[in-house]
Write a protein that holds these residues in place. Structure first.
Motif, short mmCIF file in Angstrom:
data_model
loop_
_atom_site.label_atom_id
_atom_site.label_comp_id
_atom_site.label_asym_id
_atom_site.label_seq_id
_atom_site.Cartn_x
_atom_site.Cartn_y
_atom_site.Cartn_z
N PHE A 2 66.45 -82.44 67.50
CA PHE A 2 65.37 -82.07 68.41
C PHE A 2 65.91 -81.30 69.63
CE2 PHE A 2 62.50 -85.52 66.61
CZ PHE A 2 61.71 -84.60 65.95
N HIS A 3 67.16 -81.61 70.02
CA HIS A 3 67.79 -80.88 71.12
C HIS A 3 67.92 -79.40 70.73
CE1 HIS A 3 69.98 -80.80 74.87
NE2 HIS A 3 70.97 -80.15 74.32
N ARG A 4 68.31 -79.19 69.47
CA ARG A 4 68.49 -77.84 68.98
C ARG A 4 67.15 -77.11 68.82
NH1 ARG A 4 72.98 -76.11 64.64
NH2 ARG A 4 74.19 -76.28 66.52
N VAL A 5 66.18 -77.80 68.21
CA VAL A 5 64.86 -77.19 68.00
C VAL A 5 64.21 -76.86 69.34
CG1 VAL A 5 62.53 -77.61 67.15
CG2 VAL A 5 64.50 -78.26 65.76
N SER A 6 64.29 -77.81 70.29
CA SER A 6 63.67 -77.56 71.60
C SER A 6 64.37 -76.40 72.31
CB SER A 6 63.68 -78.82 72.46
OG SER A 6 64.99 -79.29 72.64
N GLY A 7 65.69 -76.31 72.14
CA GLY A 7 66.43 -75.20 72.75
C GLY A 7 65.97 -73.86 72.21
N LEU A 8 65.78 -73.79 70.89
CA LEU A 8 65.32 -72.54 70.28
C LEU A 8 63.92 -72.18 70.77
CD1 LEU A 8 65.96 -70.32 68.21
CD2 LEU A 8 64.87 -71.73 66.47
N HIS A 50 64.90 -81.55 76.07
CA HIS A 50 66.18 -80.86 76.23
C HIS A 50 66.91 -81.37 77.48
CE1 HIS A 50 68.33 -77.51 74.32
NE2 HIS A 50 68.87 -77.30 75.50
N PHE A 51 66.13 -81.61 78.54
CA PHE A 51 66.66 -82.13 79.81
C PHE A 51 67.26 -83.53 79.61
CE2 PHE A 51 65.93 -84.58 83.70
CZ PHE A 51 66.52 -83.79 84.67
N CYS A 52 66.45 -84.44 79.04
CA CYS A 52 66.91 -85.83 78.87
C CYS A 52 68.09 -85.93 77.90
CB CYS A 52 65.76 -86.71 78.38
SG CYS A 52 64.44 -86.90 79.58
N ALA A 53 67.95 -85.24 76.75
CA ALA A 53 69.03 -85.30 75.77
C ALA A 53 70.30 -84.64 76.32
CB ALA A 53 68.59 -84.60 74.48
N GLY A 54 70.11 -83.57 77.12
CA GLY A 54 71.26 -82.88 77.71
C GLY A 54 72.02 -83.79 78.66
N ILE A 55 71.29 -84.57 79.46
CA ILE A 55 71.96 -85.50 80.37
C ILE A 55 72.72 -86.55 79.57
CG2 ILE A 55 71.50 -87.36 82.03
CD1 ILE A 55 69.33 -85.52 83.21
N ARG A 56 72.12 -86.99 78.45
CA ARG A 56 72.81 -87.95 77.58
C ARG A 56 74.12 -87.35 77.06
NH1 ARG A 56 72.51 -88.83 72.05
NH2 ARG A 56 73.06 -90.95 71.38
N TRP A 63 66.78 -93.96 72.29
CA TRP A 63 65.41 -94.42 72.56
C TRP A 63 64.99 -94.00 73.96
CZ3 TRP A 63 62.01 -95.22 69.20
CH2 TRP A 63 62.28 -95.88 67.99
N LEU A 64 65.92 -94.15 74.89
CA LEU A 64 65.65 -93.81 76.29
C LEU A 64 65.28 -92.33 76.41
CD1 LEU A 64 65.84 -95.67 78.77
CD2 LEU A 64 68.05 -94.61 79.30
N VAL A 65 65.98 -91.47 75.65
CA VAL A 65 65.70 -90.03 75.69
C VAL A 65 64.28 -89.76 75.19
CG1 VAL A 65 66.24 -87.83 74.57
CG2 VAL A 65 68.07 -89.22 75.56
N PHE A 66 63.91 -90.40 74.07
CA PHE A 66 62.57 -90.17 73.52
C PHE A 66 61.49 -90.69 74.46
CE2 PHE A 66 64.77 -89.88 69.30
CZ PHE A 66 64.41 -88.57 69.07
N ALA A 67 61.70 -91.90 75.00
CA ALA A 67 60.72 -92.49 75.90
C ALA A 67 60.64 -91.69 77.20
CB ALA A 67 61.09 -93.94 76.19
N GLY A 68 61.83 -91.34 77.73
CA GLY A 68 61.88 -90.61 78.99
C GLY A 68 61.23 -89.24 78.88
N SER A 69 61.49 -88.53 77.77
CA SER A 69 60.91 -87.19 77.64
C SER A 69 59.40 -87.27 77.42
CB SER A 69 61.59 -86.41 76.51
OG SER A 69 61.52 -87.11 75.30
#
Lengths: 130, 115
Positions: free
Chosen positions: A31-37, A86-92, A112-118
């Motif tokens: 999802f980090h990759r897809v969201s980046g695209l 992308h922001f949350c996963a990037g910080i991870r 989980w935190l990334v999904f919930a946070g985003s």
């Protein structure tokens, strides 16, 4: 290779590589990759919207009214989710680079935190934006 | 070293590092913008223009756009390298990506300093 062929594997081997079958950290990754695209493809439209909104009152109003169009709202939803994820996963990933949260239970928990946070960020921004 | 395959990468730490530095720049900009949106929004045309047109915000937003274009280059290059196997197609996509990003960088910064 020789010890692989020595084993009695039935060939060819079929692995289920469907993204939906990925472990949780793998889902964060794809999802980090897809969201980046998605965000890359949105860049020219966002620059154009910024240009209009800063040009004059008419341009600003045009952007505002365009944002109420259902199709634009759908795209906005997708893009707000994309930037939030992308922001949350990037910080991870930055923490992973520093070898923080490497072990599996922590990596799962932060996924989980990334999904919930985003999701929460997306909701917050959309409520404020609309 | 002699039989290097043309992938468009530099095989080094530089892009990896820049990807992360630019990520931090953009993350700070996004947090600032979100904070301003939550505290001061919704904006009128005048307040929006005054916000972005201030010198610090203009400079910071220019830095954001430059970071965005470099960051996007590293990410897109990774995607092309992973999924596009024919060298001619991959190189074409990489060249198009670079040209688009340069165009968008010039466009975005020019419009910021024309306010």
């Amino acid at each position: 290779m020789s010890d692989m062929t020595a084993k009695k594997h039935k060939r060819p081997l079929w692995y289920n590589l469907s993204p939906l079958n990925l472990p949780l950290p793998g889902l964060v990754s794809i999802f980090h990759r897809v969201s980046g695209l998605l965000l890359f493809l949105a860049i020219p439209f966002l620059i154009y919207a910024l240009q209009l909104s800063l040009a004059d009152q008419a341009g600003f109003d045009a952007v505002r009214s365009a944002m109420t169009h259902p199709l634009v709202r759908l795209v906005t939803l997708a893009l707000v989710w994309a930037i939030s994820h992308h922001f949350c996963a990037g910080i991870r990933y930055l923490f992973l680079d520093l070898h923080k949260g490497i072990d599996l239970p922590t990596a799962r928990a932060t996924s989980w935190l990334v999904f919930a946070g985003s999701a929460a960020l997306t909701l917050l921004i959309l409520v404020k934006l609309w | 070293m002699v039989n290097r395959i043309v992938v468009g990468a530099h095989y080094g730490l530089k892009d990896w590092l820049i990807q992360r530095v630019t990520a931090v720049v953009m993350a700070v900009w996004l947090v600032v913008m979100l904070g301003l949106l939550l505290l001061q929004g919704p904006f009128s045309f005048e307040s929006w223009r005054a916000l972005i047109g201030g010198f610090c915000m203009r400079a910071f937003t220019s830095l954001f756009f430059l970071s965005l274009m470099y960051h996007a280059w590293v990410g897109l290059r990774d995607i092309w390298m992973d999924y596009v196997k024919p060298v001619w197609l991959r190189l074409s996509l990489q060249v198009l990506t670079v040209l688009a990003l340069i165009w968008w960088a010039v466009w975005s910064i020019a419009l910021l300093w024309r306010i």
